[in-house]
Design an enzyme around this catalytic site. Structure first.
Site, short mmCIF file in Angstrom:
data_model
loop_
_atom_site.label_atom_id
_atom_site.label_comp_id
_atom_site.label_asym_id
_atom_site.label_seq_id
_atom_site.Cartn_x
_atom_site.Cartn_y
_atom_site.Cartn_z
N ASP A 1 -48.74 -20.78 -10.56
CA ASP A 1 -47.95 -21.99 -10.30
C ASP A 1 -47.42 -22.59 -11.62
O ASP A 1 -46.22 -22.85 -11.77
CB ASP A 1 -48.86 -23.00 -9.57
CG ASP A 1 -48.13 -24.15 -8.93
OD1 ASP A 1 -46.88 -24.16 -8.96
OD2 ASP A 1 -48.79 -25.04 -8.38
N GLY B 1 -57.18 -16.43 -7.46
CA GLY B 1 -57.47 -16.97 -8.78
C GLY B 1 -58.45 -18.12 -8.65
O GLY B 1 -59.57 -17.96 -8.17
N GLY C 1 -52.50 -21.48 -13.38
CA GLY C 1 -52.29 -20.10 -12.93
C GLY C 1 -50.83 -19.75 -12.74
O GLY C 1 -49.96 -20.13 -13.53
P1 ADP Z 1 -54.77 -19.64 -6.43
O1 ADP Z 1 -54.99 -21.10 -6.72
O2 ADP Z 1 -53.94 -19.40 -5.17
O3 ADP Z 1 -56.01 -18.84 -6.49
P2 ADP Z 1 -53.96 -18.70 -9.10
O4 ADP Z 1 -52.66 -18.93 -9.78
O5 ADP Z 1 -55.19 -19.27 -9.72
O6 ADP Z 1 -53.75 -19.20 -7.58
O7 ADP Z 1 -54.19 -17.14 -8.92
C1 ADP Z 1 -53.51 -16.36 -7.97
C2 ADP Z 1 -53.23 -14.99 -8.56
O8 ADP Z 1 -52.11 -15.10 -9.43
C3 ADP Z 1 -54.36 -14.40 -9.38
O9 ADP Z 1 -54.60 -13.08 -8.93
C4 ADP Z 1 -53.81 -14.40 -10.82
O10 ADP Z 1 -54.27 -13.25 -11.52
C5 ADP Z 1 -52.33 -14.29 -10.56
N1 ADP Z 1 -51.43 -14.74 -11.63
C6 ADP Z 1 -51.62 -15.64 -12.61
N2 ADP Z 1 -50.51 -15.75 -13.39
C7 ADP Z 1 -49.59 -14.89 -12.86
C8 ADP Z 1 -48.25 -14.51 -13.20
N3 ADP Z 1 -47.60 -15.05 -14.24
N4 ADP Z 1 -47.62 -13.59 -12.42
C9 ADP Z 1 -48.24 -13.03 -11.36
N5 ADP Z 1 -49.49 -13.35 -10.99
C10 ADP Z 1 -50.16 -14.26 -11.73
#
Ligand code: ADP
Length: 173
Positions: free
Chosen positions: A37, A122, A35
């Site tokens: 991260d 996410g 995601g």
């Molecule tokens: P978590 O494990 O905290 O749920 P995720 O990365 O799976 O973290 O998702 C958290 C949010 O980040 C989601 O709403 C997803 O749509 C969003 N997300 C994913 N990639 C990006 C990005 N490049 N920039 C901003 N938000 C993002």
């Protein structure tokens, strides 16, 4: 004095944001993941992982800071939101804490602007509507009492979250 002009909603990729700090929705190891991260680590380059290795992980609801390396943002605040486990495991409290601790760290570093992704919504499965209510409530309460950071940006990646945030903002402003 209204605080709503200090909050912005932007649809886009947080790795492109030029804020003083972007927030990473990290996991407890701080050693990278999927995601947002994964996207942040890819964009920042390997020096970010090296810096994270020295931090000794991060508890859920807390936050740590590194430089941004190849990112346009100077700093990355790594916070860990809760995994949604049905709502009775302090998820709401821990999500609010992740936002608050990130803001406090930004204040400590005297940062003017900070961009948040939608923490925990996410892979961690936090219901998006409730997560948005918590995020906006925590950020707005914080801004009422603090002058730094001056500006908070919700950087929203997916349409569903974007619609939810717009709806809440229209109600709040
Ligand atoms: P978590 O494990 O905290 O749920 P995720 O990365 O799976 O973290 O998702 C958290 C949010 O980040 C989601 O709403 C997803 O749509 C969003 N997300 C994913 N990639 C990006 C990005 N490049 N920039 C901003 N938000 C993002």
């Amino acid at each position: 004095m209204t605080i709503w002009n200090r909050i912005e909603i932007i649809r886009g990729d947080i790795t492109l944001m030029t804020a003083d700090a972007i927030v990473n929705a990290a996991n407890n190891s701080l050693l990278g993941g999927g995601g947002v991260d994964g996207a942040i680590h890819r964009a920042a380059g390997p020096a970010l992982l090296s810096a994270c290795r020295t931090l000794g992980g991060c508890a859920t609801g807390e936050a740590k800071i590194t430089r941004g390396y190849r990112l346009p943002a100077k700093w990355v605040i790594h916070t860990v939101g809760p995994v949604w486990r049905g709502g009775h495991k302090k998820e709401a409290y821990l999500l609010a804490s992740a936002y608050r601790e990130s803001l406090l760290l930004a204040r400590e570093y005297e940062l003017k602007s900070i961009a948040f992704p939608n923490i925990s919504t996410g892979v961690y499965g936090f219901p998006k509507e409730m997560a948005a209510e918590i995020a906006i409530e925590e950020v707005s309460s914080y801004l009422k009492l603090n002058s730094l950071p001056e500006k908070v940006i919700f950087c929203i990646f997916d349409q569903e979250n974007f619609d939810i945030y717009q709806e809440i903002f229209q109600r709040s402003e």
